[in-house]
Structures are given as structure tokens and as C-alpha cells.
Write an enzyme that holds these catalytic residues in place. Structure first.
Site, PDB file in Angstrom:
ATOM      1  N   ASP A 117       0.850  -1.190   0.000  1.00  0.00           N
ATOM      2  CA  ASP A 117       0.000   0.000   0.000  1.00  0.00           C
ATOM      3  C   ASP A 117       0.890   1.246   0.000  1.00  0.00           C
ATOM      4  OD1 ASP A 117      -2.294   1.586   0.252  1.00  0.00           O
ATOM      5  OD2 ASP A 117      -2.415   1.346   2.429  1.00  0.00           O
TER       6      ASP A 117
ATOM      7  N   GLU B 200       2.704   5.198  -3.853  1.00  0.00           N
ATOM      8  CA  GLU B 200       2.693   6.208  -4.955  1.00  0.00           C
ATOM      9  C   GLU B 200       4.022   6.936  -5.050  1.00  0.00           C
ATOM     10  OE1 GLU B 200       0.218   5.773  -2.705  1.00  0.00           O
ATOM     11  OE2 GLU B 200      -0.920   4.583  -4.143  1.00  0.00           O
TER      12      GLU B 200
ATOM     13  N   ASP C  82      -9.108   3.746  -2.296  1.00  0.00           N
ATOM     14  CA  ASP C  82     -10.130   4.110  -1.315  1.00  0.00           C
ATOM     15  C   ASP C  82     -11.412   4.633  -1.952  1.00  0.00           C
ATOM     16  OD1 ASP C  82      -8.184   3.373   0.401  1.00  0.00           O
ATOM     17  OD2 ASP C  82      -7.605   5.397   0.997  1.00  0.00           O
TER      18      ASP C  82
END
Ligand code: MIG
Length: 842
Positions: free
Chosen positions: A407, A410, A496
Site C-alpha cells: 500500500d 505512490e 479508497d
């Protein structure tokens, strides 16, 4: 949830400055180098090469200097590149391959792609063509009234990108809404469809890039980047699936996952103690709701330190993992890249020692802020660092963890909003500063170039580490960020989302476009991540989610969001829905195996199979699930009916065998249990009895759901876990069926691989049979008819006993189907339903 950031909506009015832009001038000379046609255009140079699989690659160096040729996306291949010829004419040059002609107008230099029938498929916009302004680059391609655009990976709706603009800059889009852009992934790949003929463009540039599909011009569409090379691939069709196959040869496919990863997965942020995880697992088994995987989110860690366990809440994690395993669960744990900057913490110390963390412009290690507080970031663009990170999974795997979830890659940074970014980087907030330096596989660069591949390289490092540490098992890795080719290393979920009907609906075109961009193993959080669904929304989401290749419920916050959290009535429906996923697993696995070799997705937008039918191209909320089934999910609150398009041809209700004629809109009544699914004429769909989880035991009985018409079906099977299939330890059956006036036949046409993976017995379920047949034969020999009741008891007797010799058939009037029970099928075996008395044999 503490961190809220605004998922930025891209500047939709963004127009391209033309001031300072220069476009490519006249071709002054040319020559051939190896497989490349090199053009000199004044000071600029263009290289056009013929790549594998008839793909044409175009590179531009405005100043005449090409930098190192390096790609994170394109996989090297050993295939000798085919040759081409160059023909010279006054006005243009032509590079000729067996299938294509690339015409290069000399003045100014403009490139067009022609099919061998001389029709122009695509090419430079005559006005602008390829342009640059300082380091910025942009290519303008001709736009036609009938051009439609698909792909681009994880982007907001609609399915057809015509008239939209998009930015690629991986973003922790924690609060994203229906039209937020950019999101977490970058796939600068597009399929252009024009009246049934498709080609693809892959713009292999990792900098912040943007695409304009005709929003600012009626005659040109364009793609470009802030920096880096104008380097793109023209991928010929003519069918959309041809583009997909060729693109797959360039960037690779999704490797065959372990079978359990295609089961139902349960997640939340967080099941925050061993006790809670164990109790969730117990509930699933107690309530007999199938489930294969439980996720453990960030709260298992000790103060969010990656590769640690909280000593109190997860003190006895090995015991937990063992008992989950015993009950048939796989455990997937989350790992974030942000490493707590804390001397004495093992991972930090070893990272410092190996110089694995990113440095800022001033040469000191960059410290940002993520969950653990002050954090440092591994440089996944550095080979040694990928190796180091991959090896860190050793203890987790040894303690019984099966899958890894990456996770925040980015990478997310709560501390930095890039005030230095300027307008072009306004959407660069929430990540590390642009000047942070990266190894970039030996050619040092900064964050501007490395940003969009950070997540992909983290996933790669994880996947490779797992392969080294557990070589006999196929890894399961899930990642949030990625770049083209990420599918080689990980499955992807869409981050999300929120528990709203809009977001339920938007997941369909999003996942369809990811699927045609090569990200086949994808899914959205079932039920929605932010806020809470109503019981109805959760059930509807699950009814769609069982068709997500990655079928995972996930949520954040305090309220329960498990399939059994919405009252008795919905629990019962939800159980049936998940059991349908498990019944379909043989089909899903077969289609996934096909995907792993061909690049063809499981989630297929209708244009893929019906490119010549423009009426179905713009349909956002229907899809083919694999090659045989059409799904028209119910995605509207309190729906009492569902209107949808069936493509031309004959179709059959999957559940009831009812015939429907395609080519027009259909309207069917629905209730809360309805999952509209239709089989193509001649479809053969393998299913099995739903189990509670994938147990790795041999398949005792396979049901082949056969629908009237002429068609084929496939069944693939192996041990579901190892790499034995690479050594021939698999079975692939190809079936055929046809319906004639007086008979219906089914045949095992071909078998490859090993009988070891053949099912213990078969049920052939012939649907849509209006009357009991006179007789049923296997290899010309009569089979015994049974009454339905007897068949049922025979069937259950046969179950579990591999190689049972139970044979026979019965007609079920209610469902208008014939059930034929067989103990085995050999290649060439034919089963025939005779609807009229047979003529006596000679
Ligand atoms: O800043 O790990 O998208 O799935 O549950 C939030 C906690 C961090 C974001 C992921 C979400 C996950 C959550 N993570």
C-alpha cells in the site's frame, strides 16, 4: 481515519500552450541501422523501428541526442526482429513490413500507419505532429469522428474516453470521487477503435503525462509528458483482441495466480488483534460462508514499523497463522514502503547500512511522514534495494503469512505538498518532493521520472522476493500504485472508494479499462471503503464483486461490513452470492489461465468481442465475464427491473436456461436476489459444487453447463498452487457442442496435459432442451435413463469417489435440462441426445 486529502479533479479546461512549441520539420536525410529507420530532420532525429509482433516504435530526440534506451514496462524478448524494406518517393518514404506500411511525409516530417490494403489506420496530425517545448514533449494524432478510446488503466468513467482528458501522476487519492484524476496508477496505453478496426498506442514515458482525447480539438488527439522521451509504440489490430495480444507481448501478462487467490477475500482496516482475526475466521466457517483469505491491515505492526508485529495485540501471531491455516484460510498482511526513521529499529538500521533509502537534493536521506511518523523510503528503482526488500519477507513467510499487500506506494507522504511544484505539478501533493534522487537502474534521476514506477518496482521487489523465498509456490501480491507492466508482479485494487451507488457503478468501466490495459487481476473494495453501505448496497456490490477477478470486501472504520453484518435475510443472500463465485471457480481459473498466456482479460468490455457493433461500445455497465458469459449487474437502488443490451445472437439465461434473442434492449424484472447472467449460444461453462475454501484436493466432480447452439468451451486444471504446470502438470480440455434438429452433441475434442488433473466424474448439463430426449448415447452406446430422484441419489453416491462408474441420464422438466452423469471422458468421446428415434444402424 485521520488523513484526508482531496482527490483532485484534473483541471478539465486545461489547454495546451502553443507558445514556445516547435514541431518537427523536414526530413533532411535518412538511413537504416539494423531494424531501425533513422531520420534526420535538421537538428532533430527520429528513429522508427519494427519491434516484435509487428509493433512499430517511434522515438524522437528534438536535439538529436537519444538517451539510454531503458524501459520499466517493456519486457525484453529474444525474438529476432523481422526485417522491413524502405521505399523512396518524392514526397515521402515508406517503411514496408509484411503487414503494414509506415509512410513518412518528407516535408514536414509526419508519420502515418497504413494497413496492407493501403487504408490509413492512424498517424500524425498534419498540422502539429510531434512537438516539443524545452523538455516538454507532445504528439498529436489525427482524430476522426468515429474514433473511440479505451484503456488508460485505472481512470474514471466513462468507458469510452473520447472527449476526456487525463493526467498520469500516481496519487494517494484517499477521497476520490467519481471524476477524480489522477488516481493511483499510470497506464499510458490506449486502444483506438474506429468503425470496428482497432489499433493501440503505448506512450512509454514515466514522467507526469497527459492525454487529451479530443477535448480541446476536433481534429487531433494528443499525448505528452513534462519531460523524458517522446517514445511510443504503434500497435496494429485490426481486432481489439489483436491489439491486446500484441501489447501483452510488449509488457507481459498476469502470471497464473494460486487458485485460492481467486476465492473470496475478506479485509478491513483493521481486524486489529489476533483475537478479532480469529473470531472473524470462525464466523465465516460457522455461518458456512466461503472464504479463502483474511487480510491484516497496518495495525498488526508495532507502531507501524514494517516487518514487525505488535507484541500485545498480535503477541502470538504464529499461533494465529497456524490456526487460520488449519481452518483453510490464507493470511495476507500489508506492508508499506515508509520505514520509521529510528536508529535501533532493525529495518531502518539495515537500510542505512546498505544505503537503501532515498536521498534529497542536498544529499541527505529524505525524511517524510507516513503512518510510523518520520519515515524514510527505500529506492525501489535500485536493484540492490529491490533485492534487500524482497529478502525482508523471509520471517513473515516463515511464520505462516501467505500473501503480501503493498500500500501507500505512490509513494504517499503526509508531510509534503510540493509547494515548489508550480502549476504543472499542482496534483503532485501528498508525495515526496520532486527533487528526491533515484538510482533509476544505474542512470540517476529524480522523483519526476521515478514517481510513476515507484509502486510497480516495490511490487516487483516483493514478487521477486517471494519467488526466491518460496520457489515452489506462486506468490500473491496486491499493490495500489503501478505503471504499465505492473500486472507481471501484482494484482491491483482501486484504492479508497466509498460506499455509494455511484462508486459501485463507476467500478465497472474502471475495471474494464484496467482489464484491457493488461491489469487483468483487478478489483474494487466490495461494499466500499469509506463510510458504510446499506444492506441493499452491500448485497448488490457483492453480486457485482463476485465477477471482479480480485473478489475482496474491504472497509475502514468502526461498523461491521462482513457478508453477515446486514441481518439474516441479507446474510442468506450474500452466502448464495459467494457460493456462486465458488461454483464458477473452474471457469474463472480456466479464463485466468487463458489470460496468463494471451493477455485477454476476464472482464471484457463489449467492444472486445463485438467490435463491429457500435451500439454496444458505449455500454459502461455490462460486460462479458470470460469468453462465454454476459453479466448485466443490478447497480441501482431499489431496482425492480434491469434494462440492458444483449449483443446480436442467441443467448440463454445462465440460471434458468431461458432463451433471449440479442440485438436489442431487454428489460427483465429483478429482485434483491437477481444476478442477470447470460450464456452465449453454444457456451460450455465448467462449474463445481461450491466449497468453503480452496482445499487443494483433486476435483471430484465437474459440471459442464452446455447451452444450445454451436460452440466450444474450455477447462483448465492443475494443482492450483505450484509451478508444476510449467512441466506439463496440468490438464486442458477443449469441448465442442452443436445443436441439430434431431440431436444435440457434446464432444471432448482435445486434451493436453496430464489425466492426473481430470475431475473424478462429470455432469453434463444440457440446458434449453424442450422435451426429454428419446435416448442418450455415449460413444454411440445407449446410456441408462434415470428418474430425477434416482439421479440425485446416484449423483451423491458418486460424489467423493474418484473414478466412480455411475453413468446415466435424466431429464428435468422444470429446468428443461438433461443431466448426464459420466465417470470419465476421453478425448474424442461424444455424448449425443437424440430427440427423434434413431434410424437403425447398419
Ligand atoms: O492512509 O492501511 O488504500 O486499503 O486499509 C490509509 C490502511 C492507508 C490506504 C489503503 C487502504 C488501507 C489503509 N491505507
Amino acid at each position: 481515519m485521520n488523513v484526508t486529502k482531496t482527490g483532485r479533479v484534473a483541471d478539465r479546461g486545461q489547454s495546451l500552450q502553443t507558445h514556445g512549441w516547435q514541431s518537427l520539420g523536414e526530413v533532411t536525410s535518412h538511413h537504416v541501422e539494423d531494424v531501425t529507420l533513422v531520420l534526420d530532420c535538421g537538428a532533430s532525429k527520429v528513429r522508427i523501428s519494427l519491434e516484435r509482433n509487428d509493433i512499430i516504435r517511434v522515438r524522437l530526440a528534438p536535439g538529436g541526442q537519444f538517451k539510454r534506451d531503458h524501459s520499466w514496462a517493456v519486457v525484453p524478448n529474444g525474438i529476432k526482429k523481422p526485417s522491413f524494406g524502405v521505399e523512396e518517393y518524392d514526397e515521402y518514404l515508406e517503411l514496408v513490413t509484411p503487414q503494414l506500411r509506415v509512410r513518412i511525409d518528407r516535408s514536414p516530417c509526419r508519420i502515418s500507419f497504413f494497413a496492407d490494403d493501403e487504408s490509413r489506420i492512424a498517424g500524425d496530425d498534419p498540422q502539429k505532429g510531434m512537438c516539443w517545448d524545452g523538455g516538454e514533449i507532445r504528439a498529436y494524432q489525427s482524430l476522426h469522428a468515429d474514433d473511440h478510446f479505451f484503456g488508460m488503466g485505472e481512470k474514471h468513467p466513462p468507458l469510452d474516453k473520447r472527449n476526456q482528458t487525463y493526467v498520469n501522476w500516481n496519487h494517494d487519492a484517499a477521497e476520490h470521487e467519481q471524476y477524480s484524476d489522477p488516481l493511483y496508477q499510470t497506464h499510458p496505453f490506449v486502444i483506438v477503435l474506429n468503425r470496428g478496426t482497432a489499433h493501440g498506442i503505448f506512450f512509454d514515458n514515466t514522467h507526469r503525462s497527459s492525454f487529451d482525447f479530443g477535448q480541446t480539438s476536433r481534429t487531433a488527439w494528443s499525448f505528452g509528458a513534462d519531460a523524458g522521451e517522446l517514445n511510443y509504440y504503434f500497435i496494429p489490430g485490426p481486432k481489439p483482441t489483436d491489439v491486446i495480444h500484441r501489447y501483452a507481448s510488449l509488457v507481459g501478462t498476469t502470471p497464473l495466480p494460486p487458485l485460492w487467490a481467486l476465492g473470496y477475500q475478506q479485509c478491513r482496516w483493521s481486524y486489529d488483534s489476533a483475537k478479532r482475526v480469529a473470531s472473524i475466521a470462525r464466523e465465516f466457517r460457522k455461518r458456512k460462508i466461503p472464504c479463502d483469505a483474511i487480510y491484516i491491515d497496518i495495525d498488526y505492526m508495532d507502531g507501524f514499523r514494517s516487518f514487525t508485529w505488535d507484541p500485545k495485540r498480535f503477541g502470538q501471531h504464529e499461533k494465529l497463522l497456524k490456526s487460520l491455516k488449519k481452518d483453510g484460510f490464507k493470511t495476507v498482511v500489508i506492508l508499506d514502503p515508509g520505514i520509521k526513521a529510528e536508529p535501533g529499529y532493525k529495518i531502518y538500521d539495515s537500510g542505512i547500512k546498505g544505503d537503501h533509502f532515498l536521498h534529497g537534493e542536498d544529499g541527505t536521506i529524505y525524511v517524510g511522514k507516513v503512518w510510523p511518523g518520520q519515515s524514510v523510503y527505500p529506492d525501489f528503482t535500485r536493484q540492490q534495494t529491490r533485492q534487500w526488500w524482497g529478502d525482508l519477507y523471509k520471517d513473515l513467510l516463515a511464520s505462516g503469512v501467505t500473501g503480501i499487500w503493498n500500500d501507500m506506494n505512490e509513494p504517499a507522504d503526509f508531510s509534503h505538498n510540493n509547494p515548489d511544484a508550480g502549476d504543472m505539478y499542482a496534483d503532485a501533493e501528498g508525495t515526496i518532493p520532486l527533487g528526491v534522487r533515484f538510482d533509476n537502474d544505474g542512470q540517476r534521476t529524480d522523483h519526476r521520472e521515478a514517481h510513476n514506477v515507484y509502486g510497480m518496482q516495490m511490487a516487483r521487489s516483493t514478487y521477486d522476493g517471494m519467488r526466491r523465498l518460496r520457489p515452489a509456490e506462486r506468490p500473491f501480491v496486491l499493490t495500489r500504485a503501478g505503471y504499465s507492466g505492473v500486472q507481471r508482479h501484482a494484482a491491483v485494487w482501486t484504492g479508497d472508494n466509498a460506499s455509494t451507488w455511484d462508486q459501485l457503478r463507476m467500478s465497472v468501466p474502471m475495471l474494464l479499462n484496467m482489464s484491457v490495459s493488461g491489469v487483468i487481476f483487478c478489483g474494487a473494495d466490495i461494499g466500499g471503503f469509506r463510510s458504510y453501505p446499506t444492506p441493499e448496497l452491500y448485497t448488490r456490490w457483492l453480486q457485482l464483486g463476485i465477477f471482479y477477478p480480485l473478489c475482496r470486501s474491504h472497509t475502514a472504520g468502526g461498523k461491521e461490513q462482513d457478508p453477515f453484518s446486514f441481518g439474516k435475510k441479507h446474510e442468506k443472500i450474500n452466502r448464495t452470492v459467494i457460493k456462486l463465485r465458488y461454483a464458477l471457480l473452474p471457469y474463472i481459473y480456466t479464463e485466468m489461465q487463458h489470460a496468463s498466456t494471451s493477455g485477454e482479460p476476464l472482464l471484457r468490455p463489449l467492444f472486445l468481442d463485438y467490435p463491429k457493433m457500435p451500439r454496444v461500445h458505449k455500454i459502461d455497465h455490462e460486460f462479458m465475464f470470460g469468453r462465454q458469459l454476459l453479466v448485466a449487474p443490478v447497480l441501482w437502488e431499489t431496482a425492480k427491473n434491469r434494462k440492458f443490451m444483449l449483443p446480436p445472437g442467441q443467448w440463454y439465461g445462465f440460471h434458468d436456461g431461458k432463451p433471449h434473442t440479442g440485438g436489442e434492449e431487454i428489460d427483465i424484472p429483478v429482485n434483491i436476489e437477481t444476478i442477470p447472467m447470460f450464456a452465449r449460444a453454444g457456451a460450455i461453462i465448467p462449474t463445481r459444487a461450491a466449497a468453503q475454501f480452496v482445499d487443494g484436493k483433486p476435483l471430484t466432480e465437474l459440471t459442464l453447463n452446455i447451452f444450445p447452439g454451436i460452440g466450444r468451451g474450455h477447462f483448465y486444471n492443475d494443482d492450483g498452487l505450484s509451478y508444476g504446470f510449467e512441466k506439463g502438470e496440468f490438464l486442458r480440455d477443449e469441448y465442442e457442442t452443436s445443436t441439430q434438429e434431431d440431436s444435440t452433441t457434446f464432444r471432448l475434442a482435445r486434451r493436453t496435459g496430464s489425466d492426473t488433473f481430470a475431475p473424478g466424474s462429470y455432469v453434463l448439463k444440457f440446458n434449453g432442451i424442450q422435451q426429454a430426449p428419446r435416448e442418450v448415447t455415449l460413444k454411440g452406446q445407449m446410456l441408462k435413463p434415470w428418474s430425477a430422484a434416482a439421479a440425485k441419489s446416484k449423483k451423491s453416491a458418486a460424489r467423493g469417489s474418484k473414478g466412480s462408474s455411475a453413468k446415466g441420464w435424466c431429464y428435468d422438466k422444470k429446468s428443461r435440462s438433461v443431466h448426464v452423469q459420466l465417470s470419465e471422458l476421453r478425448p474424442g468421446d461424444t455424448v449425443e441426445l437424440h430427440h427423434k428415434p434413431r434410424s437403425p444402424r447398419s
